[in-house]
Design an enzyme around this catalytic site. Structure first.
Site, PDB file in Angstrom:
ATOM      1  N   HIS A  75      49.823  35.438  77.273  1.00 34.60           N
ATOM      2  CA  HIS A  75      50.655  36.204  76.347  1.00 34.60           C
ATOM      3  C   HIS A  75      50.826  35.535  74.990  1.00 34.60           C
ATOM      4  O   HIS A  75      51.356  36.164  74.062  1.00 34.60           O
ATOM      5  CB  HIS A  75      52.015  36.500  76.978  1.00 34.60           C
ATOM      6  CG  HIS A  75      52.534  37.859  76.645  1.00 34.60           C
ATOM      7  ND1 HIS A  75      53.523  38.486  77.370  1.00 34.60           N
ATOM      8  CD2 HIS A  75      52.208  38.737  75.664  1.00 34.60           C
ATOM      9  CE1 HIS A  75      53.777  39.675  76.852  1.00 34.60           C
ATOM     10  NE2 HIS A  75      52.997  39.846  75.805  1.00 34.60           N
ATOM     11  N   ASP A  97      57.887  43.088  80.560  1.00 29.60           N
ATOM     12  CA  ASP A  97      57.578  41.736  81.013  1.00 29.60           C
ATOM     13  C   ASP A  97      58.712  41.267  81.920  1.00 29.60           C
ATOM     14  O   ASP A  97      59.835  41.766  81.841  1.00 29.60           O
ATOM     15  CB  ASP A  97      57.480  40.831  79.773  1.00 29.60           C
ATOM     16  CG  ASP A  97      56.761  39.521  79.992  1.00 29.60           C
ATOM     17  OD1 ASP A  97      56.854  38.967  81.100  1.00 29.60           O
ATOM     18  OD2 ASP A  97      56.133  39.031  79.037  1.00 29.60           O
ATOM     19  N   HIS A 130      59.613  38.190  81.519  1.00 26.17           N
ATOM     20  CA  HIS A 130      60.131  37.127  80.666  1.00 26.17           C
ATOM     21  C   HIS A 130      60.344  37.632  79.240  1.00 26.17           C
ATOM     22  O   HIS A 130      59.657  38.545  78.786  1.00 26.17           O
ATOM     23  CB  HIS A 130      59.143  35.958  80.637  1.00 26.17           C
ATOM     24  CG  HIS A 130      58.683  35.514  81.992  1.00 26.17           C
ATOM     25  ND1 HIS A 130      57.552  36.035  82.606  1.00 26.17           N
ATOM     26  CD2 HIS A 130      59.202  34.603  82.850  1.00 26.17           C
ATOM     27  CE1 HIS A 130      57.408  35.465  83.788  1.00 26.17           C
ATOM     28  NE2 HIS A 130      58.392  34.598  83.968  1.00 26.17           N
ATOM     29  N   ASP A 180      59.956  35.641  76.481  1.00 18.14           N
ATOM     30  CA  ASP A 180      59.003  34.971  75.588  1.00 18.14           C
ATOM     31  C   ASP A 180      59.609  34.728  74.212  1.00 18.14           C
ATOM     32  O   ASP A 180      58.952  34.874  73.180  1.00 18.14           O
ATOM     33  CB  ASP A 180      57.703  35.774  75.493  1.00 18.14           C
ATOM     34  CG  ASP A 180      56.974  35.849  76.831  1.00 18.14           C
ATOM     35  OD1 ASP A 180      57.261  35.015  77.711  1.00 18.14           O
ATOM     36  OD2 ASP A 180      56.131  36.744  77.013  1.00 18.14           O
ATOM     37  N   HIS A 200      52.831  30.503  75.736  1.00 22.10           N
ATOM     38  CA  HIS A 200      52.901  31.899  76.191  1.00 22.10           C
ATOM     39  C   HIS A 200      54.337  32.335  76.472  1.00 22.10           C
ATOM     40  O   HIS A 200      54.593  33.530  76.650  1.00 22.10           O
ATOM     41  CB  HIS A 200      51.984  32.147  77.398  1.00 22.10           C
ATOM     42  CG  HIS A 200      52.511  31.681  78.726  1.00 22.10           C
ATOM     43  ND1 HIS A 200      52.040  32.187  79.907  1.00 22.10           N
ATOM     44  CD2 HIS A 200      53.438  30.752  79.069  1.00 22.10           C
ATOM     45  CE1 HIS A 200      52.651  31.602  80.926  1.00 22.10           C
ATOM     46  NE2 HIS A 200      53.503  30.727  80.439  1.00 22.10           N
ATOM     47  N   ASP A 203      52.900  42.682  80.019  1.00 24.63           N
ATOM     48  CA  ASP A 203      52.490  41.573  80.867  1.00 24.63           C
ATOM     49  C   ASP A 203      52.499  42.072  82.309  1.00 24.63           C
ATOM     50  O   ASP A 203      53.499  42.641  82.765  1.00 24.63           O
ATOM     51  CB  ASP A 203      53.480  40.427  80.686  1.00 24.63           C
ATOM     52  CG  ASP A 203      53.077  39.142  81.378  1.00 24.63           C
ATOM     53  OD1 ASP A 203      52.470  39.205  82.459  1.00 24.63           O
ATOM     54  OD2 ASP A 203      53.406  38.067  80.848  1.00 24.63           O
ATOM     55  N   ASP A 252      52.963  40.567  84.879  1.00 20.05           N
ATOM     56  CA  ASP A 252      54.022  40.002  85.712  1.00 20.05           C
ATOM     57  C   ASP A 252      55.344  40.753  85.553  1.00 20.05           C
ATOM     58  O   ASP A 252      56.321  40.443  86.232  1.00 20.05           O
ATOM     59  CB  ASP A 252      54.190  38.496  85.488  1.00 20.05           C
ATOM     60  CG  ASP A 252      54.869  38.107  84.166  1.00 20.05           C
ATOM     61  OD1 ASP A 252      55.611  38.908  83.582  1.00 20.05           O
ATOM     62  OD2 ASP A 252      54.650  36.954  83.737  1.00 20.05           O
ATOM     63  N   GLU A 268      47.811  38.672  80.848  1.00 18.32           N
ATOM     64  CA  GLU A 268      48.124  37.778  81.967  1.00 18.32           C
ATOM     65  C   GLU A 268      47.464  38.180  83.282  1.00 18.32           C
ATOM     66  O   GLU A 268      47.958  37.834  84.358  1.00 18.32           O
ATOM     67  CB  GLU A 268      49.639  37.615  82.136  1.00 18.32           C
ATOM     68  CG  GLU A 268      50.339  36.936  80.963  1.00 18.32           C
ATOM     69  CD  GLU A 268      50.144  35.428  80.881  1.00 18.32           C
ATOM     70  OE1 GLU A 268      49.466  34.861  81.779  1.00 18.32           O
ATOM     71  OE2 GLU A 268      50.667  34.815  79.921  1.00 18.32           O
TER      72      GLU A 268
END
Length: 303
Positions: free
Chosen positions: A103, A126, A128, A130, A143, A230, A232, A275
Site C-alpha cells: 500500500h 482497509d 488499517h 495508514d 505501507h 486493500d 486486508d 496487498e
C-alpha cells in the site's frame, strides 16, 4: 464511470518486510482481470509493471534509514516513477487501475492523480488507517503511512514527492473497515475529524448505509473520487493471501455491494487494488476475490 481503463502494475514490496507482494499485479492478471474488464465492455490497455530502479532482492530488503523508515530510498524512487505513470494515464483520459504491490504505492498514485483535481476525495477501504509517520509507527513500515504522507505528515521528501505539498485534505477522506488503528492514527483521525467507519459501525449500520454516508460526505465537494482498496479490508477467511491480515473484516458479498453502490454513483475516477501476496495465498484465491471486487466496481451485476 470512465470506460477506458489503464492497468498499471505497481510491483513493489518495499513498503513492508515480506517479499511476494510485488508479485500481486501478475497474480491479478492470471486471475482473469483483463478478460473480466473487457467482458464488461471496457477498453483496456495494460501498461505493464513498474518496478522502479531498485530490484526486489532478499539481501537488499528491510533496510531502515536514520528515521526508522524501511527501504526509504527504494520507496521514494518507486513512487516517483509511479506518480508519473498515473499522471500520464489521467492526462490521456483513462481510468488508472493501479495493481499492488504493497500500500505504500498510494503515495505515488495519489501524487499522480491529485495533479488533475482541485478537491480529490479518497475512500480508504482497509483494515488499517495508514496514517502513521516515523514517530507514531511501531514498525517503520511505510505501507502504514501513505495516507498520512498524502495528507502532509511525515517525511518531507515523501510529502513533496512529484508535486510540493499535501495531495489530499483530511476532510476529503472516508475510512471504511477500520479495526487495527495505532494510537497516533486514532489521535490524527480525532484531531482532523476524518469520517471513519470501523467494523463495528459496518455491522451496526450495514454496508449500504455506510457507503451512502461516505458518498454524501464526498460527492458535493470533491471533483474526483479515488478508491484505495486493500484486500486486508476483507476478513482473512476471504482473502488469506495478504501480509497484515486482521480478523473480523468485511465479507466478499458486503464488498461487492459496496462496489456496486460506487458504480451506481458514477463518481469513482481511479482505484488502487493492493496487498495481494500470492506467496501467502491458497491457490491464488485472494487474487480471484480481488478480481470479483473490481468486477463489481466496474458494473458486474448478479442479475
Amino acid at each position: 464511470m470512465n470506460q477506458n481503463a489503464h492497468i498499471i502494475g505497481a510491483a513493489t514490496a518495499f513498503g513492508q518486510p515480506r517479499l511476494g507482494v510485488d508479485l500481486g499485479p501478475d497474480a491479478l492478471r492470471y486471475a482473469g482481470l483483463t478478460k473480466m474488464l473487457k467482458e464488461l465492455g471496457l477498453s483496456v490497455t495494460d501498461k505493464g509493471n513498474i518496478k522502479g530502479n531498485f530490484e526486489v532482492e532478499a539481501e537488499r530488503h528491510n533496510i531502515k534509514n536514520d528515521d526508522n523508515l524501511l527501504n526509504y530510498d527504494a520507496v521514494k524512487d518507486f513512487n516517483t516513477i509511479l506518480a508519473g505513470a498515473v499522471d500520464a494515464s489521467v492526462s490521456n483520459g483513462a481510468f488508472p487501475l493501479i495493481l499492488g504491490g504493497d500500500h505504500s504505492l498510494a503515495i505515488g498514485s495519489l501524487a499522480g492523480i491529485s495533479r488533475h483535481y482541485e478537491n480529490l476525495g479518497v475512500i480508504w477501504y482497509d483494515a488499517h488507517g495508514d496514517l502513521n509517520d516515523s514517530r507514531t509507527s511501531p514498525s517503520g513500515n511505510i505501507h502504514g503511512m501513505p495516507l498520512g504522507i498524502s495528507c502532509g505528515i511525515g517525511d518531507a521528501d515523501l510529502v513533496n514527492l512529484y508535486d510540493a505539498g499535501p495531495k489530499v485534505k483530511p476532510e476529503n477522506i472516508v475510512l471504511i473497515g477500520m479495526r487495527d488503528l495505532d494510537e497516533g492514527e486514532k489521535q490524527y483521525i480525532h484531531d482532523n475529524d476524518i469520517l471513519t467507519f470501523t467494523m463495528t459501525d459496518v455491522k451496526m449500520m450495514g454496508i449500504a448505509e455506510v457507503m451512502k454516508q461516505a458518498l454524501d460526505h464526498l460527492v458535493e465537494k470533491c471533483d474526483g473520487l479515488h478508491l484505495s482498496l486493500d484486500v486486508d479490508g476483507l476478513d482473512p477467511m476471504e482473502t488469506p493471501g495478504t501480509g497484515t491480515p486482521v480478523d473480523g473484516g468485511l465479507s466478499l458479498s458486503e464488498t461487492q455491494l459496496a462496489m456496486s453502490i460506487l458504480n451506481d454513483s458514477d463518481r469513482i475516477t481511479s482505484m488502487d487494488l493492493v496487498e495481494v501476496n500470492p506467496l501467502l495465498d491458497d491457490g491464488n484465491k485472494t487474487a480471484g476475490k480481488a478480481v470479483e471486487i473490481a468486477a463489481s466496481l466496474f458494473g458486474k451485476k448478479q442479475l
